[in-house]
Design an enzyme around this catalytic site. Structure first.
Site, short mmCIF file in Angstrom:
data_model
loop_
_atom_site.label_atom_id
_atom_site.label_comp_id
_atom_site.label_asym_id
_atom_site.label_seq_id
_atom_site.Cartn_x
_atom_site.Cartn_y
_atom_site.Cartn_z
N VAL A 243 3.89 -4.04 -2.01
CA VAL A 243 3.98 -4.79 -3.26
C VAL A 243 4.77 -4.01 -4.31
O VAL A 243 5.71 -4.52 -4.91
CB VAL A 243 2.58 -5.12 -3.80
CG1 VAL A 243 2.67 -5.81 -5.16
CG2 VAL A 243 1.83 -6.01 -2.82
N THR B 48 -6.44 -3.30 -2.49
CA THR B 48 -7.83 -3.65 -2.76
C THR B 48 -8.49 -4.00 -1.43
O THR B 48 -8.56 -5.17 -1.05
CB THR B 48 -7.94 -4.82 -3.75
OG1 THR B 48 -6.98 -5.83 -3.40
CG2 THR B 48 -7.68 -4.38 -5.17
N THR C 290 -4.92 -7.87 -5.70
CA THR C 290 -5.78 -9.04 -5.52
C THR C 290 -7.24 -8.66 -5.75
O THR C 290 -7.75 -7.71 -5.16
CB THR C 290 -5.63 -9.61 -4.10
OG1 THR C 290 -4.25 -9.95 -3.91
CG2 THR C 290 -6.48 -10.85 -3.92
N CYS D 96 -4.33 -9.16 3.14
CA CYS D 96 -4.54 -10.28 2.22
C CYS D 96 -5.46 -11.34 2.80
O CYS D 96 -6.61 -11.47 2.40
CB CYS D 96 -3.18 -10.90 1.84
SG CYS D 96 -2.11 -9.78 0.92
N ARG E 81 -2.16 -1.45 9.85
CA ARG E 81 -3.48 -1.44 9.20
C ARG E 81 -4.12 -2.83 9.24
O ARG E 81 -3.48 -3.83 8.98
CB ARG E 81 -3.35 -0.96 7.75
CG ARG E 81 -2.94 0.51 7.62
CD ARG E 81 -2.63 0.87 6.19
NE ARG E 81 -1.50 0.10 5.68
CZ ARG E 81 -1.11 0.11 4.40
NH1 ARG E 81 -1.77 0.84 3.53
NH2 ARG E 81 -0.07 -0.60 4.02
#
Length: 432
Positions: free
Chosen positions: A16, A95, A130, A270, A341
């Site tokens: 990001v 996150t 997020t 996500c 990951r």
């Protein structure tokens, strides 16, 4: 802030943060900050191991010293002193969830502490990570106030603009994706929106509050997770009925408003994580979410389901399962991407190994050392030569896999199982 030129620090240089920092650096002075010294060194050498930003573009925007107000360019650094002069801090750290699927805000807290140490009057702190509704103002702002000694919405202001990066996607890049923005006051909201509007060619949408922007982001991925869970459940049903799921979806897709989701694994940072953030907040206010968590349970179980269906096909073909030599194509969490990951392919591999199957994992994108670090297994970047495998499974649809005749390296009775539904049907034994 209206008459103050922007000087931007982007905190966190992953999937990001880096593309965002590069885009801003075409117009503003930008310092990209990351605690990973190796990552910073690679970026200053114009090498991005995530392959999100090409080396020529990095060379074009990279500068050797901290860019000053009125200049443009990007310096990557792990030295907090290099971001002291910035007046906009954009936090793009991960996150994740913990082993019990509870939100782990530790990276956000630490990033907020870092910014709090150098926060000045008039500065803006914008979060892109997020989160569930309320995290920015209820969790992060108190950290900023405590560390800086400054007062929120008087001395400094905040915003939230959720990231919409799609790793590996060279079409939907930062500037081409419409951006949701928000601010802690009406004036702050306008400033934040103006900042993003200056680089986002697809335009912006100014949300009515930070909490609305946070909620909008977390439901985007929750909605996708639920839709994939639905087609995964359909795949299980149609498999029992002896019907090809992909054929059914192709037929249904002829209706103008049918949503074209496909069955498969749901990993990454996500879609497989964000629903837990929404579920956590819902439970805190006394509501137990049923559909969200049901979708998560179904999607989390797909790796084991796929492995067991694969083994059933091997048995049907009279292949001795124990000791069988099986090739798994792909280990990254999605196609044409280097990131391993939170990949759900590992669930397939673990289940296959529980049958004492000898699994070889071939992925030209994944670094073997990254896979070994994350999962403790050995993988290869090159296709094993002169080996005839008992069976094969395509788990990730990397472009390198699509036009190969895999029958040439699989024994005549061997199973070729296509998880992604992207191989030539003539060579495939079964698909999800």
């Amino acid at each position: 802030m209206e008459n103050t030129p922007f000087s931007i620090a982007v905190i966190g240089l992953g999937y990001v943060g880096l593309p965002l920092a590069v885009e801003f650096s075409k117009y503003y002075p930008v310092v990209g900050f990351d605690i990973n010294k190796r990552r910073v060194g690679e970026l200053n050498d114009c090498q991005d191991i995530t392959l999100e930003v090409d080396s020529p573009l990095l060379q074009q925007v990279t500068v050797k010293n901290v860019p000053q107000v009125g200049e443009k360019g990007l310096l990557c650094s792990f030295n907090i002193d290099d971001i002291k002069s910035c007046n906009v801090f954009i936090i793009t750290v991960p996150t994740p969830v913990d082993k019990n699927n509870r939100p782990d805000l530790t990276p956000l807290y630490k990033a907020s502490e870092t910014v709090g140490k150098i926060l000045k009057k008039g500065d803006y702190v914008i979060y892109e990570s997020t989160v569930y509704p309320g995290v920015t103002e209820d969790e992060c702002v108190p950290v900023l106030e405590k560390i800086s000694g400054l007062k929120f919405n008087s001395d400094f202001f905040c915003g939230y603009s959720p990231e919409r990066i799609n790793p590996g996607d060279k079409l939907h890049t930062v500037a081409k994706i419409r951006k949701v923005t928000s601010g802690s006051t009406p004036e702050a909201a306008e400033t934040v929106d103006a900042l993003y509007r200056s680089i986002i060619t697809a335009g912006t949408f100014k949300a009515s509050s930070i909490k609305v922007a946070e909620a909008a982001k977390v439901i985007e991925n929750s909605q996708r997770d639920i839709n994939i869970a639905f087609v995964n459940e359909l795949a299980k049903i149609f498999n029992k009925l002896g019907i090809d799921t992909h054929d059914v979806l192709e037929a249904s897709g002829t209706k103008w408003n049918f949503m074209p989701f496909k069955p498969g694994l749901v990993g990454g940072h996500c879609i497989g994580v964000d629903p837990y953030y929404l579920a956590q907040k819902a439970q805190e206010v006394g509501y137990h979410p049923e559909i969200i968590l049901a979708g998560r349970r179904l999607n989390d179980g797909m790796g084991a389901y796929i492995a067991n269906e694969f083994v059933k096909q091997m048995i049907k073909n009279d292949i001795t399962v124990k000791g069988a030599n099986v090739l798994v194509l792909g280990i990254t969490f999605k196609e044409n991407c280097t990131d391993v990951r939170n990949t759900k392919v590992i669930d397939i591999i673990s289940e296959l190994k529980s049958y004492d199957i000898d699994v070889t994992v071939y992925d030209p994108w994944a670094k073997p050392e990254d896979v070994a670090h994350e999962y403790g297994i050995t993988t290869t970047n090159t296709l094993p030569a002169d080996i005839s495998f008992d069976s094969l499974m395509l788990a990730v649809s990397h472009k390198e896999f699509l036009d190969t005749d895999w029958r040439k390296i699989v024994k005549p009775s061997g199973v070729i199982y296509d998880v992604k539904g992207c191989l030539n049907n003539a060579m495939v034994t079964a698909r999800l």
